[in-house]
Structure formats: C-alpha cells, structure tokens
Design an enzyme around this catalytic site. Structure first.
Site, PDB file in Angstrom:
ATOM      1  CE1 TYR A   1      54.837  39.087  54.896  1.00 32.38           C
ATOM      2  CE2 TYR A   1      54.891  38.977  52.504  1.00 32.38           C
ATOM      3  CZ  TYR A   1      55.387  38.588  53.728  1.00 32.38           C
ATOM      4  OH  TYR A   1      56.416  37.692  53.798  1.00 32.38           O
TER       5      TYR A   1
ATOM      6  CE  LYS B   1      48.504  47.258  61.973  1.00 34.43           C
ATOM      7  NZ  LYS B   1      48.671  46.056  62.820  1.00 34.43           N
TER       8      LYS B   1
ATOM      9  CB  ALA C   1      64.033  37.309  58.170  1.00 32.72           C
TER      10      ALA C   1
ATOM     11  CG  ASP D   1      40.154  44.389  50.621  1.00 29.18           C
ATOM     12  OD1 ASP D   1      39.240  45.096  50.172  1.00 29.18           O
ATOM     13  OD2 ASP D   1      40.678  44.587  51.743  1.00 29.18           O
TER      14      ASP D   1
ATOM     15  NE  ARG E   1      72.609  30.351  49.935  1.00 26.65           N
ATOM     16  CZ  ARG E   1      73.901  30.137  49.665  1.00 26.65           C
ATOM     17  NH1 ARG E   1      74.260  29.134  48.871  1.00 26.65           N
ATOM     18  NH2 ARG E   1      74.831  30.916  50.191  1.00 26.65           N
TER      19      ARG E   1
END
Length: 266
Positions: free
Chosen positions: A165, A167, A187, A51, A133
């Site tokens: 990425y 999933k 996050a 891929d 950060r």
C-alpha cells in the site's frame, strides 16, 4: 541449520488445503519433523497460501519470536513473505536436506491505541476517518509536535510493508535491514491554512510516533493492522514504534528482498 523438531500448518482454506497439508506432513516427517496440532507447540509455523495467509499465521500465533515462520504458496504466484511453492514441493524438501535455507528477521511495528495493550503488525498500520470528510490530528515525533495533519489519513509501514500500500501512494521502498518505520500521508490538504511535509519520511527504532486525534469532531477513525481491522471506540491517541520483536522467517538462500522486488516490479 537449527534442529527443528515440530511444525504446525496454518491453512485458512480448510478442506481445500487438507490434502496439501497431509502431503506436507509426510514430507516433514521424512525430514524428522513431526506435525503438531497447536501453533504454541511448534518450532516451525507454516502458512499455506499467499502473503495474506502468512500475515494471518503470524497474527493468529501472536507474533511469536521464539519460533520460525515458513510460507508455502499453493498457486504459482510470486510473493514477498512466501519463498516456497507447493507446485515445487521437491525443492522444499531438498532445501531442508541440503541446508539451503536461511533465517530472515522481519521487524514488527508496535501500535498502542489510547491506554490499551499494544498490538503488532508486520506490514502496515492505517488510520483514516470513517465519515466523508478529512481527519485532523497532531503528529508528534518523540515529544515534539512535528505537524498538524489534515487529510484522508496516515499510513505507517515497516520496511517489508513498504512495497505494498505504501508504494502505491508514493512511499519509498525500504531495505528490511533498516530498522525503521515509514510515515506516508493519505491525501493531505496543503494550502494557506493547512500545511504538512507532503512526503513520506522514515523514523528509526528509537523515535516513536504519536498521533493525537482532534476531538472537536467525532471522526470515529477506521484503523487497520496488516489485513485486519482494529476496532477501538473513542480513539484519542495512537502511539507507534518499531518493536524489538523480530519475526524469524525461513527463506531460500540467494533470494533476498531485492530479488523479490525486482521480480515483482521490474
């Protein structure tokens, strides 16, 4: 089937795949399809590899929508964009002879950074801070300020990119027939001071997404398109939308996106 007349081989491994390229050239010659040395001249652009090689072939040829792309694996692994395998080269020839192939349209994501010309990706776009950060940005849907994001970053995927990425960080797997982009947080910080939706969401092709980077801190955002970094200094704004550009790909009949999803994950 469309009468294809020429093929260009994208072989990123160079000398390692030279013999394979010669054998495939002979195969296509038997089918009445000649090999050309420029991707701009080809009716078919065939990548040799997985891929990653397929995505590179599309990018190196500037996301052409007036040709078809064909992925040919050189190992036994199973892929999402690649339907054919060099180890089963006879099946490739028979598929062309029996007209046992279809054309699948993959929507591309358009990405515009600041006032630069747009770039495209077939899998996903990511943006994150290059310093240790969290990064802050205003997230607009159309012209509506939807949320003020604070976290590691944001990933925006196409339907076909939703199995990678996206999933792995909890995003949904999306049917490629849905012309939409998926926005997934990396996050995010959620507390009494900062609040985001906290889940991925889909935007259809008529809803652009705009990310305005907080300029109170020099984040120097790191951005990527598919498997390549996007180098832009002083990033202030990123505009994303589903492009009208469709990447045409040759695939085996009865080998849908959901067949591949089952084969790779279940």
């Amino acid at each position: 089937m469309i009468n294809y007349k020429s093929v260009y081989f994208y072989a990123p491994h160079g000398e390692e795949t030279e013999e394979i390229r010669k054998e495939l050239s002979e195969l296509f010659n038997r089918l009445g399809i000649s090999t050309v040395e420029s991707d701009a001249e080809a009716d078919i652009i065939a990548s040799l590899g997985g891929d990653g090689a397929f995505l590179q072939a599309v990018r190196r040829s500037n996301f052409r929508d007036d040709c078809v792309y064909l992925g040919i694996a050189i190992d036994s692994a199973r892929y999402f964009y690649v339907d054919f395998h060099y180890q089963d080269i006879k099946s490739l020839e028979e598929a062309f002879e029996r007209d046992d192939i279809d054309v699948r349209n993959y929507p591309a994501l358009e990405v515009k950074v600041n006032d630069n010309n747009p770039s495209y990706c077939l899998n996903e776009f990511t943006l994150r801070s290059s310093i240790v950060r969290t990064i802050k940005m205003d997230v607009y849907i159309n012209d509506f300020l939807f949320e003020q994001f604070n976290g590691d970053g944001i990933l925006v995927s196409t339907p076909t990119g939703s199995t990678g990425y996206n999933k792995s960080i909890g995003g949904a797997v999306v049917d490629p027939l849905i012309h939409a982009m998926q926005v997934t947080e990396l996050a995010s910080v959620n507390n009494n001071t900062h609040r985001t939706l906290g889940t991925s969401f889909l935007l259809n092709k008529d809803r652009p997404l705009t990310l305005l980077i907080d300029k109170n801190t020099d984040y120097y955002p790191v951005m990527s398109l598919d498997n390549e970094a996007l180098s832009v200094r002083n990033t202030e704004k990123v505009e994303l939308r589903m492009s009208d550009k469709l990447i045409k790909t040759l695939k085996l009949k009865n080998n849908t996106f959901w067949h591949k999803t089952q084969r790779n994950f279940l």
